[in-house]
Design a protein around this motif. Sequence first.
Motif, PDB file in Angstrom:
ATOM      1  N   GLY A   1      -5.855  -3.953   2.087  1.00  0.00           N
ATOM      2  CA  GLY A   1      -6.554  -2.905   1.361  1.00  0.00           C
ATOM      3  C   GLY A   1      -8.026  -2.873   1.712  1.00  0.00           C
TER       4      GLY A   1
ATOM      5  N   SER B   1     -12.299  -6.157  -5.064  1.00  0.00           N
ATOM      6  CA  SER B   1     -11.111  -6.722  -4.412  1.00  0.00           C
ATOM      7  C   SER B   1     -11.305  -8.210  -4.143  1.00  0.00           C
ATOM      8  N   LYS B   2     -12.497  -8.587  -3.690  1.00  0.00           N
ATOM      9  CA  LYS B   2     -12.781  -9.994  -3.431  1.00  0.00           C
ATOM     10  C   LYS B   2     -12.776 -10.802  -4.728  1.00  0.00           C
TER      11      LYS B   2
ATOM     12  N   PHE C   1      -4.827  -8.122  -0.538  1.00  0.00           N
ATOM     13  CA  PHE C   1      -6.269  -8.087  -0.249  1.00  0.00           C
ATOM     14  C   PHE C   1      -6.547  -7.682   1.189  1.00  0.00           C
TER      15      PHE C   1
ATOM     16  N   SER D   1      -0.970 -12.027  -3.315  1.00  0.00           N
ATOM     17  CA  SER D   1      -2.351 -11.617  -3.579  1.00  0.00           C
ATOM     18  C   SER D   1      -3.151 -11.503  -2.292  1.00  0.00           C
TER      19      SER D   1
ATOM     20  N   LYS E   1       0.815  -1.215   0.000  1.00  0.00           N
ATOM     21  CA  LYS E   1       0.000   0.000   0.000  1.00  0.00           C
ATOM     22  C   LYS E   1       0.847   1.262   0.000  1.00  0.00           C
TER      23      LYS E   1
ATOM     24  N   TYR F   1     -11.107  -9.994  -7.440  1.00  0.00           N
ATOM     25  CA  TYR F   1      -9.712 -10.036  -7.889  1.00  0.00           C
ATOM     26  C   TYR F   1      -8.935 -11.116  -7.149  1.00  0.00           C
TER      27      TYR F   1
ATOM     28  N   LYS G   1     -12.028  -3.749   1.260  1.00  0.00           N
ATOM     29  CA  LYS G   1     -12.673  -5.047   1.036  1.00  0.00           C
ATOM     30  C   LYS G   1     -13.883  -4.897   0.110  1.00  0.00           C
ATOM     31  N   SER G   2     -13.679  -4.184  -0.997  1.00  0.00           N
ATOM     32  CA  SER G   2     -14.762  -3.980  -1.950  1.00  0.00           C
ATOM     33  C   SER G   2     -15.058  -5.275  -2.688  1.00  0.00           C
TER      34      SER G   2
END
Length: 386
Positions: free
Chosen positions: A172, A178-179, A169, A165, A132, A181, A174-175
Amino acid sequence: MVYYYFYEDKISLYNFDFISNRLFLEAISFHGLALCAFCLGVLLYYDFAKPKVRKLFSSSFDSALKFQYALPESLKMMTHIFMCVIILLCAFSYGEMLFFRAEYLIEKNTTFITLMKLLSFVTVLMLGVSYKNQKWISVFYFALIMLIATGTGSRLAVVYLLVFSLLIFISGNKSGFSKFYLGVNIVLSFVYLAFLMSVRSLSTHGLIPYVGSVFTDSTDITSRLVFNVYYTFIFGIFVTSKTLVGDATTWNTILISVNPLPGKWVGWYDVANTLRANRFAPYSANGEVFSMGKIFTGVFFTLIGIAFSFMESKMRFLFKTGNRVFGFIIAILCILFVVYSFEYNLRSTMRYLYYSLFVLFIYQILGRYVYKMRFVKVPKSTKSDS
């Protein structure tokens, strides 16, 4: 089932798919028995566990995904040093053979190769943690590590991809994207594993032949994708069937395989070649266990169920106490145990359980120290968490 009974144009890697209906059903029935025994082990552990341990199983650990890492600046600087060391180790061990060589394995400089793999894993952890705050550096260094791992043909490249990965996840937001991805990366990891295994049969090896094998005509690309899916999700059943009729598993090989001591000490290299269907395909861990009969299979997987329940209780405890890094490492190692059990020797599979125990041992030594030094930022507990 669908592939075996209704797919006529079988891929049949190493000619394993053409087995009798009786042998196929026997392999399926053994897997069913193993699953039932595993569930029995889970229930036994839960029933005999202390009340506070049973409470852990009923609690949610969704909050474990709601945190961010804070890596000290001194450790961020270490990533640059580690990458330089990894490149030097690669140069000393592989050199130009990383890009092109005649054989898959090289027999010299094995110490440098081992150090390179271990340091690469540590660096991937640090890159995921610091992603990040330094995205481009993390991505660039991770790409270099993946190129080196791909050139060597190491299966650890899959572990690197999964760990990197997952760390991105959990550090960052937790949209939904993102899940999604993360899910895509998990699937790609298994496909990538199939790719790494498929290139072992090429006439030449190295990064250039491996990458070049991907850029072929569309028909070849499609067939390779189909092969990867087959290898990842289907081939393990036929390896297990081959192991059942291989007649190579004995009580001696079982004892050697479950022994956590180094292979040279327990005689692993004296029996390793007998536990292979051919040069490229080892017998599967599941098949080795199944070969010893239904009673042994039931007892073994009951113990595995107990071991997994123990690991899950420790993982939940680590999440609850804020030591999430250790918890996620244990979860990944347990997943690798399941994946490897279908296509790799029992000894190769069992080591992931032993690695999990080693991680717990490291936590006992360093866990509280890491927490106090605030390497990990943990949200303050609330009354609802207690």
